[in-house]
Design an enzyme around this catalytic site. Structure first.
Site, PDB file in Angstrom:
ATOM      1  N   ARG A 216       0.827  -1.207   0.000  1.00 36.52           N
ATOM      2  CA  ARG A 216       0.000   0.000   0.000  1.00 36.52           C
ATOM      3  C   ARG A 216       0.862   1.259   0.000  1.00 36.52           C
ATOM      4  NH1 ARG A 216      -2.740  -3.403   3.822  1.00 36.52           N
ATOM      5  NH2 ARG A 216      -1.703  -2.308   5.542  1.00 36.52           N
TER       6      ARG A 216
ATOM      7  N   CYS B 283       1.763  20.585 -11.120  1.00 33.15           N
ATOM      8  CA  CYS B 283       0.292  20.526 -11.079  1.00 33.15           C
ATOM      9  C   CYS B 283      -0.151  19.092 -10.797  1.00 33.15           C
ATOM     10  CB  CYS B 283      -0.293  21.028 -12.393  1.00 33.15           C
ATOM     11  SG  CYS B 283       0.047  22.765 -12.724  1.00 33.15           S
TER      12      CYS B 283
ATOM     13  N   ARG C 197      -3.107  19.257  -8.035  1.00 36.35           N
ATOM     14  CA  ARG C 197      -3.482  20.385  -7.182  1.00 36.35           C
ATOM     15  C   ARG C 197      -4.322  21.404  -7.937  1.00 36.35           C
ATOM     16  NH1 ARG C 197      -0.897  24.871  -8.699  1.00 36.35           N
ATOM     17  NH2 ARG C 197       1.029  24.648  -9.882  1.00 36.35           N
ATOM     18  N   SER C 198      -4.118  21.490  -9.264  1.00 39.26           N
ATOM     19  CA  SER C 198      -4.752  22.531 -10.056  1.00 39.26           C
ATOM     20  C   SER C 198      -4.822  22.079 -11.506  1.00 39.26           C
ATOM     21  CB  SER C 198      -3.918  23.821  -9.944  1.00 39.26           C
ATOM     22  OG  SER C 198      -4.363  24.806 -10.852  1.00 39.26           O
TER      23      SER C 198
ATOM     24  N   ASP D 195      -6.240  23.473 -15.527  1.00 42.91           N
ATOM     25  CA  ASP D 195      -6.918  24.234 -16.568  1.00 42.91           C
ATOM     26  C   ASP D 195      -7.717  23.216 -17.384  1.00 42.91           C
ATOM     27  OD1 ASP D 195      -7.593  25.462 -18.982  1.00 42.91           O
ATOM     28  OD2 ASP D 195      -5.679  26.506 -19.185  1.00 42.91           O
TER      29      ASP D 195
ATOM     30  N   ASN E  69      -4.024  15.276 -19.657  1.00 47.19           N
ATOM     31  CA  ASN E  69      -3.508  14.585 -18.474  1.00 47.19           C
ATOM     32  C   ASN E  69      -4.136  13.211 -18.296  1.00 47.19           C
ATOM     33  OD1 ASN E  69      -3.340  17.699 -16.660  1.00 47.19           O
ATOM     34  ND2 ASN E  69      -1.644  16.605 -17.596  1.00 47.19           N
TER      35      ASN E  69
ATOM     36  N   TYR F  24     -10.936  29.046 -17.220  1.00 41.24           N
ATOM     37  CA  TYR F  24     -10.562  30.459 -17.270  1.00 41.24           C
ATOM     38  C   TYR F  24     -11.668  31.298 -17.919  1.00 41.24           C
ATOM     39  CZ  TYR F  24      -5.778  29.830 -15.642  1.00 41.24           C
ATOM     40  OH  TYR F  24      -4.679  29.563 -14.867  1.00 41.24           O
TER      41      TYR F  24
END
Length: 282
Positions: free
Chosen positions: A137, A157, A183-184, A186, A194, A226
């Protein structure tokens, strides 16, 4: 409609209808003309993709599979932080005069750490555990290294992957699942990019470890659209959808470090037109 299309459309609608605006807040990114780039955002978006059923490339517009895999190989296989090693120019805005993005992404993947089994970097540690201790794990990577953040031209990111292996009782083989933490994001410029590259990474690791693919869970802390992307997103999610494409990967490769971007293809990939000249906030 592919499952990836449904997930993407539902996510975008949720952000547009229920998200919160950052307009008027202190934000970092700016547009090329110097004005602040505000967003509509949702916190804690979680999307699940069953890779055993389909490859999660949206059909609303084409995702360039070779280019997105080229980037993930740049990070995970070449362990590079220099844009001159890439075939695309997506990182050029964050590179210095020598092409370096600082101690970010591939640089962190290449740092060797001391384990009981010897010195290994994070990628080799994952491969070692998947082959020798698959039910662990603790099979994970993390490139958000605080001591090096001041030497990164962009904070990571997509910063962490956690791998988890489960048995497939029907086939008798092991199944590789993964969580991508971001974390962030677009959403217009990067979401399916991604998703596709980390789905392909799971396929690669599964093949070289003699496993089947399972689920990819994508966790996004700040999923945003955006302000200048809103009309583009509205038009995109109104388009006709198609069946998911067929993912092809060279079946003869059993060593992760032998993959190239030319070992991958999407067949029967019917899509809407590409969106060109998407403004990018830096």
């Amino acid at each position: 409609m592919s499952m990836a299309d449904k997930i993407f459309i539902d996510m975008c609608k949720d952000i547009l209808e229920n998200g919160v605006s950052t307009e008027g807040e202190k934000v970092r990114p700016k547009w090329e003309d110097g004005s602040y780039a505000y967003t509509i955002k949702k916190f804690g978006v979680v999307n699940r993709y069953d890779l055993s059923k389909e490859f999660p490339a949206i059909t609303l517009r084409r995702t360039a599979i070779k280019s997105c895999i080229d980037e993930v190989l740049w990070i995970w296989q070449q362990k590079s932080n220099n844009v001159n090693d890439l075939h695309s120019h997506i990182w050029d805005a964050w590179a210095d005069e020598n092409g370096s993005i600082g101690k970010a992404y591939g640089y962190q993947m290449g740092v060797k750490h001391q384990y009981k089994e010897g010195m290994m970097d994070q990628v080799d540690r994952v491969l070692y555990d998947l082959k020798n201790n698959p039910y662990s794990r603790r099979i994970m990577t993390n490139i958000y290294v605080h001591q090096d953040l001041h030497e990164m031209n962009l904070y990571p990111c997509a910063y962490s992957m956690t791998f988890n292996v489960t048995p497939n009782k029907e086939t008798g083989k092991l199944k590789l699942n993964a969580i991508l933490n971001q974390r962030s994001q677009d959403v217009l410029a990067a979401n399916n990019w991604n998703v596709c590259q980390y789905a392909a990474l799971v396929h690669m690791f599964a093949q070289v470890c003699d496993m089947e693919v399972g689920e990819l869970v994508h966790v996004i802390a700040d999923a945003h659209i955006y302000d200048r992307h809103i009309p583009l997103v509205k038009e995109l999610i109104s388009r006709e959808t198609h069946d998911a494409p067929v993912f092809k990967m060279n079946p003869d490769i059993k060593d992760f470090y032998q993959f190239t971007r030319n070992d991958f293809a999407l067949e029967n990939y019917v899509t809407g037109p590409q969106i060109t000249n998407i403004p990018v906030a830096v």
